[in-house]
Design a protein around this motif. Structure first.
Motif, PDB file in Angstrom:
ATOM      1  N   GLN A   1      -8.785  -0.016   6.948  1.00 40.02           N
ATOM      2  CA  GLN A   1      -9.440  -0.368   5.688  1.00 40.02           C
ATOM      3  C   GLN A   1      -8.919  -1.689   5.149  1.00 40.02           C
ATOM      4  OE1 GLN A   1      -8.635   2.977   3.157  1.00 40.02           O
ATOM      5  NE2 GLN A   1     -10.074   4.335   4.191  1.00 40.02           N
ATOM      6  N   ALA A   2      -7.654  -2.006   5.463  1.00 35.80           N
ATOM      7  CA  ALA A   2      -7.032  -3.205   4.912  1.00 35.80           C
ATOM      8  C   ALA A   2      -7.362  -4.465   5.699  1.00 35.80           C
ATOM      9  CB  ALA A   2      -5.513  -3.016   4.873  1.00 35.80           C
TER      10      ALA A   2
ATOM     11  N   GLU B   1      -7.625   1.112  -4.050  1.00 33.44           N
ATOM     12  CA  GLU B   1      -8.072   0.992  -2.669  1.00 33.44           C
ATOM     13  C   GLU B   1      -7.885  -0.447  -2.184  1.00 33.44           C
ATOM     14  OE1 GLU B   1     -12.135   2.136  -2.624  1.00 33.44           O
ATOM     15  OE2 GLU B   1     -12.839   0.377  -3.710  1.00 33.44           O
ATOM     16  N   PRO B   2      -7.782  -0.629  -0.852  1.00 32.21           N
ATOM     17  CA  PRO B   2      -7.706  -1.994  -0.328  1.00 32.21           C
ATOM     18  C   PRO B   2      -8.937  -2.782  -0.734  1.00 32.21           C
ATOM     19  CG  PRO B   2      -7.138  -0.383   1.365  1.00 32.21           C
ATOM     20  CD  PRO B   2      -7.708   0.402   0.208  1.00 32.21           C
TER      21      PRO B   2
ATOM     22  N   ILE C   1       0.867  -1.178   0.000  1.00 33.15           N
ATOM     23  CA  ILE C   1       0.000   0.000   0.000  1.00 33.15           C
ATOM     24  C   ILE C   1       0.905   1.230   0.000  1.00 33.15           C
ATOM     25  CG2 ILE C   1      -1.883   1.211   1.139  1.00 33.15           C
ATOM     26  CD1 ILE C   1      -2.541  -1.314   2.660  1.00 33.15           C
TER      27      ILE C   1
ATOM     28  N   TYR D   1       0.480  -7.489   9.024  1.00 37.69           N
ATOM     29  CA  TYR D   1       0.403  -6.116   8.524  1.00 37.69           C
ATOM     30  C   TYR D   1       1.634  -5.392   9.043  1.00 37.69           C
ATOM     31  CZ  TYR D   1      -1.616  -1.608   7.172  1.00 37.69           C
ATOM     32  OH  TYR D   1      -1.861  -0.384   6.579  1.00 37.69           O
TER      33      TYR D   1
ATOM     34  N   HIS E   1      -9.765  -7.369   4.681  1.00 36.03           N
ATOM     35  CA  HIS E   1      -9.501  -8.073   3.428  1.00 36.03           C
ATOM     36  C   HIS E   1      -8.321  -9.043   3.533  1.00 36.03           C
ATOM     37  CE1 HIS E   1     -12.303  -5.303   1.559  1.00 36.03           C
ATOM     38  NE2 HIS E   1     -11.597  -4.276   2.011  1.00 36.03           N
ATOM     39  N   MET E   2      -7.673  -9.080   4.693  1.00 34.85           N
ATOM     40  CA  MET E   2      -6.489  -9.920   4.849  1.00 34.85           C
ATOM     41  C   MET E   2      -6.880 -11.321   5.309  1.00 34.85           C
ATOM     42  SD  MET E   2      -3.991  -7.064   6.648  1.00 34.85           S
ATOM     43  CE  MET E   2      -2.676  -8.252   6.967  1.00 34.85           C
TER      44      MET E   2
ATOM     45  N   VAL F   1       0.987  -7.637   4.314  1.00 34.86           N
ATOM     46  CA  VAL F   1       0.583  -6.368   3.717  1.00 34.86           C
ATOM     47  C   VAL F   1       1.513  -5.301   4.277  1.00 34.86           C
ATOM     48  CG1 VAL F   1      -1.237  -4.624   3.525  1.00 34.86           C
ATOM     49  CG2 VAL F   1      -1.820  -7.069   3.461  1.00 34.86           C
TER      50      VAL F   1
ATOM     51  N   CYS G   1      -1.424  -0.918  -4.017  1.00 36.98           N
ATOM     52  CA  CYS G   1      -2.528   0.021  -3.797  1.00 36.98           C
ATOM     53  C   CYS G   1      -1.958   1.432  -3.795  1.00 36.98           C
ATOM     54  CB  CYS G   1      -3.200  -0.283  -2.459  1.00 36.98           C
ATOM     55  SG  CYS G   1      -4.629   0.754  -2.118  1.00 36.98           S
TER      56      CYS G   1
ATOM     57  N   SER H   1       2.469  -1.347   4.510  1.00 38.71           N
ATOM     58  CA  SER H   1       1.965   0.013   4.329  1.00 38.71           C
ATOM     59  C   SER H   1       3.133   0.976   4.262  1.00 38.71           C
ATOM     60  CB  SER H   1       1.040   0.398   5.482  1.00 38.71           C
ATOM     61  OG  SER H   1       0.634   1.750   5.350  1.00 38.71           O
TER      62      SER H   1
ATOM     63  N   MET I   1      -6.185  -8.451  -1.582  1.00 40.00           N
ATOM     64  CA  MET I   1      -5.165  -8.583  -0.534  1.00 40.00           C
ATOM     65  C   MET I   1      -5.177  -9.957   0.129  1.00 40.00           C
ATOM     66  SD  MET I   1      -5.344  -4.954   1.447  1.00 40.00           S
ATOM     67  CE  MET I   1      -4.506  -3.502   0.792  1.00 40.00           C
TER      68      MET I   1
END
Length: 291
Positions: free
Chosen positions: A78-79, A52-53, A6, A89, A82-83, A63, A30, A65, A57
Motif C-alpha cells: 500500500q505504501a 492510511e498510506p 507506519i 522502505y 506513494h514513495m 518509510v 500512519c 514500517s 509519504m
C-alpha cells in the motif's frame, strides 16, 4: 533525514522519540488508532497523524514500517506507490521470511529500495539501542537511522527475509539453551549440586560458542548411540528426583532419530561420513524431516 513512520505502538513510538531526538524529521505517522494517546505521540514527534498510506509519504527519504508482522507485506504494498523515487522502505516488523520476500519483490515494481530489519532483542530492555540485523537494499540510510539512535547495525550479505531467518535461528539456539538451563539448574538445585555443576561446566566457558557447536555436529554423527544411552540415564535421574523433564524428552527423540539413521547407514554400507561440519550437516539434514 525525513522519515514516514507506519505504526506507532511500542516499537514505532520508541524509535520516533529516538529519531526526533537525534535531529531527524518525521513527516507523518500512519496509525489506525486515532485516540488521545496517539494524538499526543504525533504531536510530540511534530508529525501529522494519518490513518492510511498516502501522498504525504512522498516527502520521506525513508518509510519505516513497525506494524504487526502478519499484515506487513500488505502494508508495504500500500505504501510503495506513494514513495518518491530512490526512497528506502525499512521493514522493522516481525513478518515471516516469505512475507519479507513478497514485499521485496513488490518493491521492485517501483523505484524503491527494500530493507529487512530484524530487531535482535527486546525493545522493552534496550529500547532504541537494541541491535539491528539488516538484509536488502538501502544499507546507508538504515545504518544512519540505527546508529543515530545508538543501535549497533549489521548489514549482512543476503536478501530480504534472511535477517528475520537469522533472528529466528538465533532464537532456536538461545531459547533452546534457556530451556535446557532451566531444566538442568532446577534439577541441580533439587539435588543440592548447583555450585558443583558450575565447576564441572567450567570447560565450556573456555570454548568459543561457534567452535563448540561445530564440535557437537561433527561428534554427534559418531557418538549419538552412546550419548542416547546417557540421555536416558539422565532422564531417569530427573525422574528419581521427582522432576518431569520436558526439554530432555525432545533431546532423547533427536538422539534416537540420529541413532536410527546411523544404524540404517551401516546396514547399507554408507556409514563412512567425512569428518567435516559441512559433510555431517548434509547427512543430518537428510534425517531432519523424519519423526
Amino acid at each position: 533525514m525525513k522519515i514516514a513512520l507506519i505504526g506507532c505502538g511500542e516499537v514505532g513510538h520508541c524509535y520516533a522519540r529516538a529519531w526526533t531526538a537525534a535531529g531527524h524529521t518525521l513527516v507523518g505517522i500512519c496509525e489506525l488508532r486515532a485516540d488521545a494517546e496517539m494524538d499526543a505521540r504525533a504531536q510530540a514527534a511534530g508529525a501529522a497523524l494519518h490513518t492510511e498510506p498516502g501522498a504525504w509519504m512522498a516527502e520521506a527519504d525513508v518509510v519505516v514500517s513497525a506494524v504487526y508482522g502478519y499484515n506487513a507485506a500488505e502494508v508495504a504494498q500500500q505504501a510503495f506507490p506513494h514513495m518518491r523515487d530512490g526512497a528506502v522502505y525499512a521493514d522493522f516488523t516481525t513478518a515471516s521470511a516469505a512475507n519479507m520476500q513478497a514485499a521485496a519483490s513488490a518493491a521492485k515494481q517501483w523505484p524503491v529500495a527494500f530493507m529487512d530489519v530484524a530487531i535482535m532483542g527486546a525493545i522493552a530492555l534496550l529500547a532504541e539501542k537494541t541491535p539491528l540485523l539488516c538484509a536488502g537494499d538501502g544499507a546507508q540510510v538504515v545504518t544512519t537511522l540505527g546508529e543515530s539512535a545508538g543501535a549497533p547495525v549489521r548489514i549482512i550479505d543476503g536478501k530480504p527475509g534472511d535477517a528475520v531467518r537469522l533472528k529466528l535461528l538465533r532464537s532456536v539456539m538461545t531459547k533452546g539453551m534457556e530451556s535446557l538451563a532451566v531444566e538442568c539448574m532446577v534439577a541441580a538445585e533439587r539435588m543440592s549440586l548447583r555450585a558443583s555443576l558450575y565447576e564441572v561446566l567450567a570447560d565450556i566457558d573456555r570454548t568459543p560458542l561457534t567452535a563448540f557447536m561445530d564440535s557437537f555436529v561433527r561428534s554427534h554423527v559418531l557418538h549419538a548411540p552412546r550419548r542416547l544411552a546417557e540421555v536416558r540415564e539422565a532422564r531417569d535421574q530427573l525422574h528419581e528426583a521427582g522432576l518431569e523433564p520436558l526439554v530432555l524428552n525432545g533431546v532423547e527423540q533427536l538422539f534416537d532419530r540420529t541413532t536410527r539413521g546411523i544404524q540404517a547407514a551401516r546396514a547399507n554400507g554408507q556409514a563412512d561420513i567425512p569428518d567435516s561440519v559441512e559433510a555431517r550437516l548434509a547427512w543430518l539434514t537428510t534425517l531432519a524431516g523424519q519423526p
